[in-house]
Write a protein that holds these residues in place. Structure first.
Motif, PDB file in Angstrom:
ATOM      1  N   VAL A  44       0.844  -1.201   0.000  1.00 61.33           N
ATOM      2  CA  VAL A  44       0.000   0.000   0.000  1.00 61.33           C
ATOM      3  C   VAL A  44       0.874   1.244   0.000  1.00 61.33           C
ATOM      4  N   HIS A  45       0.569   2.144  -0.918  1.00 57.24           N
ATOM      5  CA  HIS A  45       1.248   3.437  -0.971  1.00 57.24           C
ATOM      6  C   HIS A  45       0.209   4.537  -0.833  1.00 57.24           C
ATOM      7  N   ALA A  46       0.491   5.514   0.015  1.00 57.58           N
ATOM      8  CA  ALA A  46      -0.430   6.627   0.241  1.00 57.58           C
ATOM      9  C   ALA A  46       0.090   7.878  -0.452  1.00 57.58           C
ATOM     10  N   VAL A  47      -0.806   8.551  -1.180  1.00 61.89           N
ATOM     11  CA  VAL A  47      -0.495   9.829  -1.825  1.00 61.89           C
ATOM     12  C   VAL A  47      -1.268  10.909  -1.085  1.00 61.89           C
ATOM     13  N   PRO A  48      -0.590  11.816  -0.393  1.00 60.49           N
ATOM     14  CA  PRO A  48      -1.298  12.870   0.345  1.00 60.49           C
ATOM     15  C   PRO A  48      -2.178  13.699  -0.578  1.00 60.49           C
ATOM     16  N   THR A  49      -3.315  14.125  -0.054  1.00 63.65           N
ATOM     17  CA  THR A  49      -4.216  14.986  -0.810  1.00 63.65           C
ATOM     18  C   THR A  49      -3.480  16.277  -1.178  1.00 63.65           C
ATOM     19  N   PRO A  50      -3.632  16.773  -2.406  1.00 68.62           N
ATOM     20  CA  PRO A  50      -2.914  17.980  -2.823  1.00 68.62           C
ATOM     21  C   PRO A  50      -3.163  19.152  -1.882  1.00 68.62           C
ATOM     22  N   LEU A  66       3.509  12.548  -7.870  1.00 64.21           N
ATOM     23  CA  LEU A  66       3.476  11.733  -6.654  1.00 64.21           C
ATOM     24  C   LEU A  66       2.920  10.340  -6.938  1.00 64.21           C
ATOM     25  N   ARG A  67       1.856  10.286  -7.724  1.00 62.95           N
ATOM     26  CA  ARG A  67       1.261   8.982  -8.033  1.00 62.95           C
ATOM     27  C   ARG A  67       2.209   8.132  -8.873  1.00 62.95           C
ATOM     28  N   GLU A  68       2.904   8.765  -9.796  1.00 66.41           N
ATOM     29  CA  GLU A  68       3.849   8.015 -10.631  1.00 66.41           C
ATOM     30  C   GLU A  68       4.986   7.441  -9.784  1.00 66.41           C
ATOM     31  N   ARG A  69       5.486   8.241  -8.857  1.00 64.69           N
ATOM     32  CA  ARG A  69       6.536   7.751  -7.968  1.00 64.69           C
ATOM     33  C   ARG A  69       6.023   6.610  -7.104  1.00 64.69           C
ATOM     34  N   GLY A  70       4.793   6.737  -6.659  1.00 59.62           N
ATOM     35  CA  GLY A  70       4.199   5.677  -5.854  1.00 59.62           C
ATOM     36  C   GLY A  70       4.028   4.390  -6.639  1.00 59.62           C
ATOM     37  N   GLU A  96      -5.379   7.794  -1.565  1.00 58.93           N
ATOM     38  CA  GLU A  96      -5.117   9.224  -1.413  1.00 58.93           C
ATOM     39  C   GLU A  96      -5.573   9.697  -0.041  1.00 58.93           C
ATOM     40  N   ASP A  97      -4.613   9.980   0.808  1.00 62.87           N
ATOM     41  CA  ASP A  97      -4.882  10.514   2.145  1.00 62.87           C
ATOM     42  C   ASP A  97      -3.550  10.592   2.876  1.00 62.87           C
ATOM     43  N   VAL A  98      -3.592  11.091   4.091  1.00 60.85           N
ATOM     44  CA  VAL A  98      -2.399  11.101   4.939  1.00 60.85           C
ATOM     45  C   VAL A  98      -1.960   9.655   5.148  1.00 60.85           C
ATOM     46  N   PRO A  99      -0.674   9.344   4.967  1.00 67.35           N
ATOM     47  CA  PRO A  99      -0.222   7.953   5.051  1.00 67.35           C
ATOM     48  C   PRO A  99      -0.647   7.216   6.310  1.00 67.35           C
ATOM     49  N   ALA A 100      -0.549   7.855   7.467  1.00 65.21           N
ATOM     50  CA  ALA A 100      -0.917   7.178   8.713  1.00 65.21           C
ATOM     51  C   ALA A 100      -2.389   6.793   8.725  1.00 65.21           C
ATOM     52  N   LEU A 101      -3.256   7.663   8.204  1.00 69.68           N
ATOM     53  CA  LEU A 101      -4.685   7.357   8.167  1.00 69.68           C
ATOM     54  C   LEU A 101      -4.970   6.196   7.224  1.00 69.68           C
ATOM     55  N   VAL A 102      -4.289   6.175   6.087  1.00 70.33           N
ATOM     56  CA  VAL A 102      -4.471   5.081   5.133  1.00 70.33           C
ATOM     57  C   VAL A 102      -4.109   3.747   5.777  1.00 70.33           C
ATOM     58  N   LEU A 103      -2.966   3.704   6.434  1.00 73.14           N
ATOM     59  CA  LEU A 103      -2.497   2.446   7.002  1.00 73.14           C
ATOM     60  C   LEU A 103      -3.321   2.021   8.210  1.00 73.14           C
ATOM     61  N   CYS A 104      -3.835   2.965   8.973  1.00 75.86           N
ATOM     62  CA  CYS A 104      -4.739   2.606  10.072  1.00 75.86           C
ATOM     63  C   CYS A 104      -6.023   1.988   9.539  1.00 75.86           C
ATOM     64  N   ARG A 105      -6.544   2.525   8.438  1.00 75.12           N
ATOM     65  CA  ARG A 105      -7.732   1.911   7.826  1.00 75.12           C
ATOM     66  C   ARG A 105      -7.410   0.513   7.320  1.00 75.12           C
ATOM     67  N   GLU A 106      -6.258   0.358   6.699  1.00 71.93           N
ATOM     68  CA  GLU A 106      -5.853  -0.956   6.198  1.00 71.93           C
ATOM     69  C   GLU A 106      -5.731  -1.967   7.334  1.00 71.93           C
ATOM     70  N   THR A 129       3.677  15.582   8.708  1.00 71.08           N
ATOM     71  CA  THR A 129       2.572  14.929   8.001  1.00 71.08           C
ATOM     72  C   THR A 129       2.954  13.519   7.598  1.00 71.08           C
ATOM     73  N   TYR A 130       4.242  13.289   7.412  1.00 77.77           N
ATOM     74  CA  TYR A 130       4.707  11.995   6.923  1.00 77.77           C
ATOM     75  C   TYR A 130       5.065  11.028   8.044  1.00 77.77           C
ATOM     76  N   SER A 131       4.849  11.440   9.293  1.00 79.52           N
ATOM     77  CA  SER A 131       5.088  10.533  10.405  1.00 79.52           C
ATOM     78  C   SER A 131       4.113   9.363  10.323  1.00 79.52           C
ATOM     79  N   VAL A 132       4.623   8.164  10.385  1.00 77.09           N
ATOM     80  CA  VAL A 132       3.792   6.971  10.230  1.00 77.09           C
ATOM     81  C   VAL A 132       3.922   6.023  11.412  1.00 77.09           C
TER      82      VAL A 132
END
Length: 295
Positions: A44-50, A66-70, A96-106, A129-132
């Motif tokens: 899983v890769h998270a792309v922060p909202t613009p 960002l999406r291409e890098r992901g 697409e969301d803050v990485p920590a929120l994405v991974l908590c949902r996962e 923002t990138y603290s995970v």
């Protein structure tokens, strides 16, 4: 975006893939664990909202980059996992969301969440923002593994370390540690760390006997489920983070509960995992307290 449980309904091992810092060591650990458990691996890769302050044109270009890098990072990680374990079921997802929120949902649909370490300072872990590792370790629905350093597989026998203080969180950590040791044909070192200044009403000899009894009682009900695991009990005087970090120097992993009850032992596991993220010499496993009725 594929379903988290699309591979035969089995809960996957979820690996958080960072386009910048996720390395081969973290990827390999997650792939090995998925293969060891016979579970699918979900990358899983998270792309922060613009950011709102970007102009529309600049926002679109930046977001696309960002999406291409992901996507590239996911492709690399998936290729490495399949090369390491050809029979492993591997899926990828971009959210697409803050990485920590994405991974908590996962984590709500995962057997385990695996993260690398950015090596952030304590202040950056709170403010960035990138603290995970800290927010996911604190809020995930399943155990979280932070692969900050490699497993130490050259010990004979190899061993897993678990911190125990009798709290529900540390008992859940003990369950995980027994299972991890059994899967690796490893020994298990159960440590109960105490701080003497917090046991003012007891002399040291009495305190040690009391904690030894509690440690044996806590492990006894679980050791029979894994009788082949060689278990040692250690009651150690000192600071929990320092002593567990020392014990981790030659370990496969150090396992702790998300938080403890403190009490007269002083092993406040809310602070211990945070400290081990900076001090441990092997992967750190943070185990949440199971919901009531499931423990």
């Amino acid at each position: 975006m594929t379903s988290p449980t699309s591979a035969g309904g089995r809960q996957p091992i979820v690996l958080g893939v960072d386009a910048v810092t996720t390395g081969r060591m973290t990827d390999a650990w997650a792939a090995d664990e998925a293969d060891r458990r016979g579970l699918p691996l979900r990358l899983v890769h998270a792309v922060p909202t613009p950011a709102h302050e970007l102009h529309a044109y600049g926002e679109g270009r930046y977001h696309k980059a960002l999406r291409e890098r992901g996507d590239e990072a996911l492709d690399r990680a998936a290729s490495a996992a399949r090369e390491r374990h050809p029979a492993l079921t591997v899926t990828t997802a971009v959210a697409e969301d803050v990485p920590a929120l994405v991974l908590c949902r996962e984590s709500a649909h995962a057997a385990l969440v695996v993260l690398g370490s950015r090596g952030l300072s304590r202040a950056e872990e709170v403010l960035s923002t990138y603290s995970v590792t800290v927010p996911v370790g604190a809020q995930a629905h399943c155990p979280v593994v932070v692969v900050r350093e490699p497993e130490h597989i050259t010990q004979d026998p190899p061993y897993v370390v678990v911190g125990v203080d009798g709290s529900p969180s540390s008992v859940a950590a003990l369950d995980f540690a027994f299972d991890a040791a059994a899967r690796r044909s490893a020994a298990l070192r159960a440590l109960w760390v105490w701080q003497s200044q917090l046991i003012s009403r007891l002399d040291e000899a009495t305190a040690v006997r009391t904690l030894q009894r509690l440690l044996h009682e806590t492990t006894a009900g679980r050791h029979h489920l894994h009788p082949d695991v060689s278990l040692t009990h250690e009651v150690i005087r000192g600071h929990p983070v320092e002593e567990l970090a020392k014990a981790s120097e030659h370990a496969l992993a150090v396992v702790v509960g998300r938080r403890g009850d403190g009490g007269f032992t002083g092993m406040r596991l809310g602070s211990v995992p945070h400290g081990l993220l900076h001090r441990a010499h092997c992967p750190v496993v943070i185990v949440p307290t199971p919901p009531q009725g499931r423990h």
